[in-house]
Scaffold this motif. Sequence first.
Motif, PDB file in Angstrom:
ATOM      1  N   GLU B  68       0.818  -1.207   0.000  1.00  0.00           N
ATOM      2  CA  GLU B  68       0.000   0.000   0.000  1.00  0.00           C
ATOM      3  C   GLU B  68       0.855   1.261   0.000  1.00  0.00           C
ATOM      4  N   ILE B  69       0.498   2.180  -0.866  1.00  0.00           N
ATOM      5  CA  ILE B  69       1.122   3.490  -0.873  1.00  0.00           C
ATOM      6  C   ILE B  69       0.006   4.530  -0.923  1.00  0.00           C
ATOM      7  N   HIS B  70       0.358   5.787  -1.070  1.00  0.00           N
ATOM      8  CA  HIS B  70      -0.679   6.823  -1.108  1.00  0.00           C
ATOM      9  C   HIS B  70      -0.170   8.002  -1.917  1.00  0.00           C
ATOM     10  N   MET B  71      -0.732   8.181  -3.078  1.00  0.00           N
ATOM     11  CA  MET B  71      -0.296   9.276  -3.932  1.00  0.00           C
ATOM     12  C   MET B  71      -1.300  10.419  -3.869  1.00  0.00           C
ATOM     13  N   SER B  72      -0.916  11.545  -4.432  1.00  0.00           N
ATOM     14  CA  SER B  72      -1.776  12.728  -4.333  1.00  0.00           C
ATOM     15  C   SER B  72      -2.990  12.620  -5.246  1.00  0.00           C
ATOM     16  N   ALA B  73      -4.038  13.350  -4.907  1.00  0.00           N
ATOM     17  CA  ALA B  73      -5.204  13.459  -5.782  1.00  0.00           C
ATOM     18  C   ALA B  73      -4.930  14.486  -6.874  1.00  0.00           C
ATOM     19  N   VAL B  74      -4.214  15.542  -6.512  1.00  0.00           N
ATOM     20  CA  VAL B  74      -3.851  16.566  -7.494  1.00  0.00           C
ATOM     21  C   VAL B  74      -2.682  16.048  -8.327  1.00  0.00           C
ATOM     22  N   GLN B  75      -2.853  16.077  -9.638  1.00  0.00           N
ATOM     23  CA  GLN B  75      -1.810  15.554 -10.530  1.00  0.00           C
ATOM     24  C   GLN B  75      -1.431  16.609 -11.566  1.00  0.00           C
ATOM     25  N   PRO B  76      -0.140  16.725 -11.865  1.00  0.00           N
ATOM     26  CA  PRO B  76       0.295  17.714 -12.860  1.00  0.00           C
ATOM     27  C   PRO B  76      -0.116  17.280 -14.269  1.00  0.00           C
ATOM     28  N   ALA B  77      -0.550  18.246 -15.080  1.00  0.00           N
ATOM     29  CA  ALA B  77      -0.990  17.963 -16.451  1.00  0.00           C
ATOM     30  C   ALA B  77       0.111  17.302 -17.276  1.00  0.00           C
ATOM     31  N   GLU B  78       1.362  17.639 -16.994  1.00  0.00           N
ATOM     32  CA  GLU B  78       2.465  17.154 -17.825  1.00  0.00           C
ATOM     33  C   GLU B  78       2.436  15.632 -17.969  1.00  0.00           C
ATOM     34  N   LEU B  79       2.165  14.929 -16.872  1.00  0.00           N
ATOM     35  CA  LEU B  79       2.167  13.462 -16.947  1.00  0.00           C
ATOM     36  C   LEU B  79       1.054  12.971 -17.863  1.00  0.00           C
ATOM     37  N   GLY B 107      -7.133  13.556  -9.993  1.00  0.00           N
ATOM     38  CA  GLY B 107      -7.004  12.239 -10.615  1.00  0.00           C
ATOM     39  C   GLY B 107      -8.270  11.389 -10.578  1.00  0.00           C
ATOM     40  N   PRO B 108      -8.723  10.925 -11.757  1.00  0.00           N
ATOM     41  CA  PRO B 108      -9.794   9.928 -11.802  1.00  0.00           C
ATOM     42  C   PRO B 108      -9.199   8.529 -11.705  1.00  0.00           C
ATOM     43  N   THR B 109      -7.908   8.418 -11.885  1.00  0.00           N
ATOM     44  CA  THR B 109      -7.181   7.169 -11.897  1.00  0.00           C
ATOM     45  C   THR B 109      -5.702   7.555 -11.924  1.00  0.00           C
ATOM     46  N   HIS B 110      -4.820   6.597 -11.664  1.00  0.00           N
ATOM     47  CA  HIS B 110      -3.420   6.976 -11.426  1.00  0.00           C
ATOM     48  C   HIS B 110      -2.397   6.235 -12.292  1.00  0.00           C
ATOM     49  N   ILE B 135      -5.713   3.311  -1.456  1.00  0.00           N
ATOM     50  CA  ILE B 135      -7.149   3.535  -1.244  1.00  0.00           C
ATOM     51  C   ILE B 135      -7.269   5.030  -1.064  1.00  0.00           C
ATOM     52  N   GLN B 136      -7.943   5.690  -2.013  1.00  0.00           N
ATOM     53  CA  GLN B 136      -7.729   7.128  -2.127  1.00  0.00           C
ATOM     54  C   GLN B 136      -8.915   7.800  -2.794  1.00  0.00           C
ATOM     55  N   THR B 137      -9.012   9.088  -2.628  1.00  0.00           N
ATOM     56  CA  THR B 137     -10.137   9.840  -3.171  1.00  0.00           C
ATOM     57  C   THR B 137      -9.907  10.166  -4.644  1.00  0.00           C
ATOM     58  N   LYS B 138     -10.917   9.887  -5.440  1.00  0.00           N
ATOM     59  CA  LYS B 138     -10.823  10.110  -6.883  1.00  0.00           C
ATOM     60  C   LYS B 138     -11.914  11.074  -7.341  1.00  0.00           C
ATOM     61  N   TYR B 139     -11.711  11.610  -8.543  1.00  0.00           N
ATOM     62  CA  TYR B 139     -12.629  12.620  -9.066  1.00  0.00           C
ATOM     63  C   TYR B 139     -13.026  12.328 -10.500  1.00  0.00           C
TER      64      TYR B 139
END
Lengths: 575, 575
Positions: B68-79, B107-110, B135-139
Amino acid sequence: MRLSKMHLRTLREVPNEAEIPSHILLLRTGMIRKLVSGVYGFMPLGWRSVRKIEEIIREEMDRAGGQEIHMSAVQPAELWQESGRWFAYGPELWRLKDRNGRDFCLGPTHEEIFTDIIRSDVSSYRQLPVNLYQIQTKYRDEARPRFGLMRSREFIMKDAYSFDRDQEGLDKSYQEMYDTYERIFTRCGLTFRPVEADTGAIGGSNSHEFTALSEVGESEIAYCEACDMAATVERAACVDAPATEEAELPREEVHTPGTKTIEEVADFLGIPQTKTMKALLFVTYDEEGKENGYVAAFVRGDRELNMTKLVNALGIPEHSIEFADEEKMGAATGCVGGFTGPVGLHDCTIVADSELPGLKNLCAGACKVDYHMKNVNYGRDYKADIVTDIKTLKEGDPCPVCGAPVKHARGIEVGQVFKLGTKYSESMGAIYKDENQKDQLIVMGCYGIGVTRTLAAIVEQHHDENGIIWPVSVAPYHAIITVMKPEDEVQAQTAERIYKELMDAGVEVLLDDRKERPGVKFKDADLLGIPVRLTVGRGAPEGKIEYKLRRDAEKEELSVDEGIARAIRLINSEK
Amino acid sequence: MRLSKMHLRTLREVPNEAEIPSHILLLRTGMIRKLVSGVYGFMPLGWRSVRKIEEIIREEMDRAGGQEIHMSAVQPAELWQESGRWFAYGPELWRLKDRNGRDFCLGPTHEEIFTDIIRSDVSSYRQLPVNLYQIQTKYRDEARPRFGLMRSREFIMKDAYSFDRDQEGLDKSYQEMYDTYERIFTRCGLTFRPVEADTGAIGGSNSHEFTALSEVGESEIAYCEACDMAATVERAACVDAPATEEAELPREEVHTPGTKTIEEVADFLGIPQTKTMKALLFVTYDEEGKENGYVAAFVRGDRELNMTKLVNALGIPEHSIEFADEEKMGAATGCVGGFTGPVGLHDCTIVADSELPGLKNLCAGACKVDYHMKNVNYGRDYKADIVTDIKTLKEGDPCPVCGAPVKHARGIEVGQVFKLGTKYSESMGAIYKDENQKDQLIVMGCYGIGVTRTLAAIVEQHHDENGIIWPVSVAPYHAIITVMKPEDEVQAQTAERIYKELMDAGVEVLLDDRKERPGVKFKDADLLGIPVRLTVGRGAPEGKIEYKLRRDAEKEELSVDEGIARAIRLINSEK
């Protein structure tokens, strides 16, 4: 967990921007990774520690009667407009629109949402008090995110909100949270100090900040060793200098060519700086970002202006005031850069520090290039729109409580508690009916903990030159078994046995079964900061292992059983 | 927990927009609350159930070797630009800017973020395979959020990503996740079906959707009772009608005034609909939203076009195609609304369903108002740019595997697994060195579970007219003690004893000690759906209580001890 299977990437070098130990070590251990400026992700070990902090918070909040809920990060602008904070919060509020052009923000805090819940759910005094909390992702669009988890744009926070019938109830809820915070930070292994704090953009009357002491902290606190006064420097009250027993002398203009600073003018005139006053010039902005006025603030020449006290005195948000363009302001108000005094100023709000009226015959700028004015006296020569304490408490200044010289220290704000009172229930209409069916405003408190910042604070207080030294309570794993030669059958079997026995006893254990040199393994174990290390090496055939705590320098050779028992004992007593 | 202290507000009436049982019941029980369209918060009971689902997922993911890890919900457009999805994902990608004007999305997905992690962390085959999850919040900025947690704009998801050396590794990882999902949804108490699915905006080759069967579900699935074929209708392959053994007759224009639909023209000409073909006309858009071409899709007259198959055939995102303005398209391509056929069409992409070339002498529009053309034959009269299966498998159509008539059912997509292959590792450069030091692309899979949607699906499958009927494994509390008269000392003492004994045994228990009428308490207990109810009433002086399971109609009178023992036994066996 077997290290050979774990996704772990430790770094030898970290980016230059990582300047403070926690940022460097969390990156070096691979516990966090930067996604973009001010936005971090948590890798397996880092996330384990975050979850442990969360669990400690949850246990203590539940014990204090808190009820956990979970609200959205995306919040509609309407609620913030209702409370007045859509403007007041400033550019740190991360705003966005949906596909229909409707305004939202990513919540930096949830007063509006929780007030909205309570105003719709609570109608009677019988439903109070209630304390709701959440552990949730928050946003702040920082101008200068820095120091890794210390000041980031997306972060995890625990925020709690209490709702009471009256001030007395709030006082009790506040104290309960205060005590809960002390337990939480103690369990996290932090050395901290609760200090009086400003209420800032959250609002309310009273507030305490829980400050983890650290050289690298962004919070500056003033405290007194003679009494228990402790406050952020932003908040700390100052003792006014005693009024001068002096007759008012006639005002006199003097030629002071080129003396723009207080130091220069005091030297030039041969007077102490305490006999001068200095001006700080500001422009303020309205909700549309248009200039809507000028402010001149005056303090005694040797004092420093306290911006927090100034904006509080003006009753405006911090982001709506800036240093003025002196020429532009001069045309409107008569001020003159470097030579501004209160006499002759017009069309601006004058704020005078509270000690100025008592001080006689001060030297001030003459609002004329290369001229000052001597013997300026409050009342006779000028008046201020606001007279209040707007100066900064410096190290060595008298303690506002007992008068002893105060000290300064730095720290990391890991939590803050606020008595909001009726700020939000008034603006948003959160009321209940009392026993007599009379409408009453609900009295609120709010209570925040920076979960991810707490992680960083723990590392700041628990590390050495070789890496992190986790307190057992928040360590990603309790113990690590370092196998010197995994290909040696006796060593491998011994390690497996220890691994199994520790896991059976509920110990969270890492087995370093990687095909790496022992030196690399020791270095990694130290870097990762696992509290207990059990080394299986040459002594294995005789049933001996090495027992070492990360926090101690000594190692001990013990029998396998004794090593296991010691580890379990220690971990159970500290976890 | 004592109900008298719990922040609980059940509703008698819910907003009209709540149409389906889960939405109605989750609102009525006060477990969720709407903050704004498509955005919900979780109140104490709702959040407890969410956390239980999360824990089940976590346990099963860890058991399968996930980390398990935890990444941000806010993601840079560049990726997202790097992977090509900044455009491809369409308007559901919730975009925002920071204070410096830089582009981000929620992020709707990562896939991008996790690929980025792996490309920087992994260099050697020795570091593979690895499976990371969060396990994280998505949009998702839905055009029409609806059905409460079913289709919301902010939601909680578990997303996992596997990284393997080759296709064989991926097959293994995929199967492991497939099996894990079966365990997870079984433990959540769901009746579900894994079905083949389209890969949509995620991409990749193979995919299965885990569908919780439900009348109100938005997923339509086709399945066969004669074999084990099961697929979403979007994805399900169709069997082409057998080629007609017929000589090609001469093409003939016929006057068919006012016959715009297939039904009309078939009736008018007295031919079966299977002897006709129909046209569907589209316009496509480029990345800037400008029109960049027209598409005419043809299927046999009685068939339905499958949009998913069409966009897959065209290789464009679903949001970049729309029904065309027929007049505008007519001017450019010669098509005529209601009378379009393949003969005479120009300057557009023609897509013909795979069975059309085998069918002889069909009737099609003549591209002329009030005229059709008989005896149209592929090859002789027209050609298509793309010939492939673009039709929808309807109930009763032959199963693509065994030929038996297929059935349709509806369900809720609670999870989906994807074989991504090298889609992201290619576009983003995620490579490793194999044993021979040769660069190889990492082979990926991804695996999602809608956590909050799973909560809703559970309610859809477990409720009756009185409320929710929680499976023990995800119930907010296991048991509720209903005290008929809390002011009766014997009843109160008996209830307290049961309360304590159950808690000591690890049972999560609610004590309904509210001063409410018994009827209200029973109604609430049924509404909230707590699995075991122990009622303390008139039998208390004789040491008797009533034992009732929410899912059963019968009640039983038992001794206090037997009631406690039965409750503990049942809960331990099902939790």
